[in-house]
Design a protein around this motif. Structure first.
Motif, PDB file in Angstrom:
ATOM      1  N   THR A 304       0.843  -1.190   0.000  1.00  0.00           N
ATOM      2  CA  THR A 304       0.000   0.000   0.000  1.00  0.00           C
ATOM      3  C   THR A 304       0.881   1.244   0.000  1.00  0.00           C
ATOM      4  O   THR A 304       2.057   1.193   0.394  1.00  0.00           O
ATOM      5  CB  THR A 304      -0.920   0.035   1.231  1.00  0.00           C
ATOM      6  OG1 THR A 304      -0.128   0.197   2.424  1.00  0.00           O
ATOM      7  CG2 THR A 304      -1.740  -1.243   1.336  1.00  0.00           C
ATOM      8  N   LEU A 305       0.292   2.348  -0.434  1.00  0.00           N
ATOM      9  CA  LEU A 305       1.063   3.589  -0.498  1.00  0.00           C
ATOM     10  C   LEU A 305       1.562   3.990   0.882  1.00  0.00           C
ATOM     11  O   LEU A 305       2.727   4.380   1.045  1.00  0.00           O
ATOM     12  CB  LEU A 305       0.194   4.703  -1.091  1.00  0.00           C
ATOM     13  CG  LEU A 305       0.862   6.070  -1.237  1.00  0.00           C
ATOM     14  CD1 LEU A 305       2.047   6.009  -2.176  1.00  0.00           C
ATOM     15  CD2 LEU A 305      -0.158   7.114  -1.718  1.00  0.00           C
ATOM     16  N   GLU A 306       0.723   3.882   1.894  1.00  0.00           N
ATOM     17  CA  GLU A 306       1.112   4.292   3.240  1.00  0.00           C
ATOM     18  C   GLU A 306       2.292   3.479   3.764  1.00  0.00           C
ATOM     19  O   GLU A 306       3.263   4.031   4.283  1.00  0.00           O
ATOM     20  CB  GLU A 306      -0.075   4.153   4.197  1.00  0.00           C
ATOM     21  CG  GLU A 306       0.265   4.539   5.634  1.00  0.00           C
ATOM     22  CD  GLU A 306      -0.869   4.240   6.600  1.00  0.00           C
ATOM     23  OE1 GLU A 306      -0.694   4.511   7.810  1.00  0.00           O
ATOM     24  OE2 GLU A 306      -1.919   3.738   6.158  1.00  0.00           O
ATOM     25  N   VAL A 423       5.291   5.892 -10.264  1.00  0.00           N
ATOM     26  CA  VAL A 423       4.875   5.500  -8.914  1.00  0.00           C
ATOM     27  C   VAL A 423       6.056   5.596  -7.957  1.00  0.00           C
ATOM     28  O   VAL A 423       5.938   6.115  -6.839  1.00  0.00           O
ATOM     29  CB  VAL A 423       4.307   4.072  -8.920  1.00  0.00           C
ATOM     30  CG1 VAL A 423       3.936   3.624  -7.506  1.00  0.00           C
ATOM     31  CG2 VAL A 423       3.097   3.980  -9.837  1.00  0.00           C
ATOM     32  N   ALA A 424       7.215   5.106  -8.394  1.00  0.00           N
ATOM     33  CA  ALA A 424       8.413   5.165  -7.556  1.00  0.00           C
ATOM     34  C   ALA A 424       8.784   6.610  -7.240  1.00  0.00           C
ATOM     35  O   ALA A 424       9.215   6.919  -6.115  1.00  0.00           O
ATOM     36  CB  ALA A 424       9.568   4.458  -8.250  1.00  0.00           C
ATOM     37  N   ASN A 425       8.622   7.506  -8.212  1.00  0.00           N
ATOM     38  CA  ASN A 425       8.942   8.915  -7.980  1.00  0.00           C
ATOM     39  C   ASN A 425       8.020   9.537  -6.935  1.00  0.00           C
ATOM     40  O   ASN A 425       8.472  10.292  -6.059  1.00  0.00           O
ATOM     41  CB  ASN A 425       8.828   9.699  -9.289  1.00  0.00           C
ATOM     42  CG  ASN A 425       9.944   9.375 -10.259  1.00  0.00           C
ATOM     43  OD1 ASN A 425      10.969   8.814  -9.887  1.00  0.00           O
ATOM     44  ND2 ASN A 425       9.748   9.720 -11.523  1.00  0.00           N
ATOM     45  N   VAL A 426       6.733   9.232  -7.020  1.00  0.00           N
ATOM     46  CA  VAL A 426       5.775   9.779  -6.050  1.00  0.00           C
ATOM     47  C   VAL A 426       6.106   9.291  -4.645  1.00  0.00           C
ATOM     48  O   VAL A 426       6.121  10.067  -3.674  1.00  0.00           O
ATOM     49  CB  VAL A 426       4.334   9.398  -6.445  1.00  0.00           C
ATOM     50  CG1 VAL A 426       3.354   9.784  -5.338  1.00  0.00           C
ATOM     51  CG2 VAL A 426       3.948  10.070  -7.757  1.00  0.00           C
ATOM     52  N   ILE A 427       6.402   7.998  -4.509  1.00  0.00           N
ATOM     53  CA  ILE A 427       6.752   7.445  -3.201  1.00  0.00           C
ATOM     54  C   ILE A 427       8.032   8.080  -2.685  1.00  0.00           C
ATOM     55  O   ILE A 427       8.148   8.403  -1.489  1.00  0.00           O
ATOM     56  CB  ILE A 427       6.893   5.909  -3.295  1.00  0.00           C
ATOM     57  CG1 ILE A 427       5.529   5.279  -3.597  1.00  0.00           C
ATOM     58  CG2 ILE A 427       7.468   5.337  -1.999  1.00  0.00           C
ATOM     59  CD1 ILE A 427       5.588   3.791  -3.855  1.00  0.00           C
ATOM     60  N   GLU A 454       4.535  -3.913   8.936  1.00  0.00           N
ATOM     61  CA  GLU A 454       3.726  -5.083   9.291  1.00  0.00           C
ATOM     62  C   GLU A 454       3.714  -6.074   8.131  1.00  0.00           C
ATOM     63  O   GLU A 454       3.690  -5.688   6.958  1.00  0.00           O
ATOM     64  CB  GLU A 454       2.296  -4.649   9.619  1.00  0.00           C
ATOM     65  CG  GLU A 454       2.193  -3.672  10.782  1.00  0.00           C
ATOM     66  CD  GLU A 454       2.576  -4.301  12.109  1.00  0.00           C
ATOM     67  OE1 GLU A 454       2.456  -5.552  12.224  1.00  0.00           O
ATOM     68  OE2 GLU A 454       2.992  -3.569  13.022  1.00  0.00           O
ATOM     69  N   HIS A 455       3.692  -7.371   8.457  1.00  0.00           N
ATOM     70  CA  HIS A 455       3.691  -8.424   7.442  1.00  0.00           C
ATOM     71  C   HIS A 455       2.530  -9.371   7.700  1.00  0.00           C
ATOM     72  O   HIS A 455       2.371  -9.869   8.818  1.00  0.00           O
ATOM     73  CB  HIS A 455       5.012  -9.194   7.458  1.00  0.00           C
ATOM     74  CG  HIS A 455       6.215  -8.321   7.305  1.00  0.00           C
ATOM     75  ND1 HIS A 455       7.054  -8.005   8.359  1.00  0.00           N
ATOM     76  CD2 HIS A 455       6.707  -7.664   6.231  1.00  0.00           C
ATOM     77  CE1 HIS A 455       8.017  -7.212   7.933  1.00  0.00           C
ATOM     78  NE2 HIS A 455       7.832  -6.989   6.653  1.00  0.00           N
TER      79      HIS A 455
END
Length: 466
Positions: A304-306, A423-427, A454-455
């Protein structure tokens, strides 16, 4: 400046656009040259190997270093520690190894899951921390290290090395053999890490696959060939027992209680550099087993993004910001270059943010130009040259990302890797901002907070092939 507020605002936007463009283009060009240098070294390395005679496979029969201890810190890992323990003990038949799982008394579910998975295998050793959790990962590892030392004193047997893994890892059957061979000639060995693709998160989780495929196929092999410091990934890595003992003694002098820095967010990365800084040999070992599979550690990464932003915040804070404070720089140009590469995360996050702001402003000005409110932008030859380099670099980088991802995961993932660069740039932008804010808090006296990932799933559940 025009008296018309609208035209005045457009003029200010035009000036801001120019400044942002120069700033972003300058740093993108420097970054492109840096990456292209590594690309050229890797290509040269591949060509050199291609011209060399075939490697004698008997080299794989090198005498191993000796018995190994495997450290697995675990806090709130009841969902994944069972499959990790059962799978590792099943595919690693060596009787002289010992799997140490560091747990906490206030986390009985993890303790129970680990014990049940071992099914009475005497090679498992559960270590209960003397303080309630959660502490930091490094603090848990130090507790496990002290337990190992106590076992060595009681048995009179000394381990040759320590292998580090996380509770969510799916190990390779030949991993210990590869690490043992590596430790026979080096003091620190790192194996590749392969994030497992996740169908429910092809974009967030998938971008880890892209980054690790390139870093653990190209970047670390170049660093190994140059004898540059190898950063430890914290999983699939082995350390000589003697080296850990030296670091543990040095930390005890400073008031510590083990070889791992409890106050550091990326103690594994730091440990790899400390081994190099003390003159110890480090190696990145990329080998394939007899069945053709890459000897690597597989795991599910945040989906997830978070959670992805939280994890990368910890990496940037620990590697780029704490690393600058704690490890400093090196007088060796090669080492300084590698440290600079590792610490460019906050700067690149800023540059990417500036580039996206410029893109938004450019869109507004384009609409203004269509409406006849603004003229076309006029760029000098220097800026045009930088923009051409940026364009060529973007195409080259997309091609390299596609090639490495496709080689590791197949054509479909390779094609997805190109849009996943956004996506990698935004993260990276979001994590860079959070890391700087967190670091600023520590400068004002706030404690360093370890933001654990968490896993919920383990690759063994999906029948992944190691």
């Amino acid at each position: 400046m025009s008296d018309d507020p609208l035209l005045g605002g457009i003029a200010l936007l035009r000036m801001l656009e120019q400044e942002l463009l120069y700033f972003a283009a300058f740093w993108f060009v420097l970054g492109a040259l840096d990456e292209f240098a590594v690309d050229c070294l890797w290509i040269g390395q591949r060509l050199w190997r291609w011209w060399q005679p075939p490697i004698d496979e008997s080299a794989h029969a090198t005498q191993a270093a000796g018995p190994l201890a495997i450290f697995v810190p675990a806090w709130k890992e009841a969902r994944v520690i069972g499959p990790m323990v059962s799978y590792a003990l099943r595919v690693w038949p060596q009787r002289d190894i010992r799997l140490y799982v560091g747990c906490y008394g206030n986390d009985p579910a993890t303790v129970a899951a680990a014990m049940a998975a071992a099914a009475g295998d005497a090679r498992l050793r559960i270590v209960i921390h003397d303080r309630p959790g959660p502490t930091t990962k490094a603090d848990c590892l130090n507790r496990v290290y002290r337990a190992m030392c106590a076992d060595e004193r009681a048995s009179g047997r000394r381990f040759a090395g320590v292998v580090m893994h996380d509770a969510e890892d799916m190990v390779h059957p030949q991993a210990l053999a590869a690490i043992g061979r590596g430790l026979a000639t080096a003091d620190f060995v790192q194996l590749p890490v392969l994030p497992e693709p996740q169908r429910h998160s092809p974009w967030i989780a998938g971008h880890y696959s892209d980054e690790f495929a390139e870093a653990h196929t190209k970047t670390l092999t170049v660093r190994d060939a140059l004898r540059a410091p190898i950063p430890a990934a914290g999983v699939g890595c082995g350390f000589a027992r003697s080296g850990l003992e030296v670091l543990a003694h040095a930390r005890r002098v400073e008031g510590g209680d083990g070889p791992f820095a409890s106050e550091c967010l990326t103690e594994d990365y730091e440990l790899g550099f400390l081994f190099s800084d003390t003159g110890r040999r480090s190696r990145f070992v990329r080998e394939r087993a007899a069945d053709g599979s890459l000897i690597a550690t597989r795991a599910y990464f945040p989906s997830t993004l978070e959670t992805a932003v939280r994890q990368k915040t910890r990496w940037i804070h620990g590697i780029a910001l704490q690393g600058w404070d704690r490890l400093g720089w090196s007088r060796r140009p090669l080492d300084a270059w590698m440290r600079l590469r590792d610490r460019k995360g906050p700067l690149m996050a800023l540059v990417l943010a500036v580039a996206y702001v410029w893109l938004c402003i450019s869109g507004i000005l384009f609409l203004a130009e269509l409406a006849g409110l603004s003229g076309a932008i006029v760029t000098g030859s220097g800026l045009r040259g930088m923009l051409l380099v940026c364009l060529a670099s973007m195409i080259w980088r997309a091609g390299m990302r596609f090639a490495f991802t496709a080689h590791a995961y197949g054509m479909a993932e390779g094609l997805r890797s190109i849009p996943r660069m956004f996506v990698a740039n935004v993260i990276a932008i979001m994590a860079g901002r959070r890391a700087i804010v967190a670091y600023a808090r520590t400068l004002r006296g706030a404690p360093v907070v370890w933001d654990k990932t968490e896993h919920d799933h383990h690759p063994a559940f999906a029948g992944a092939v190691a």
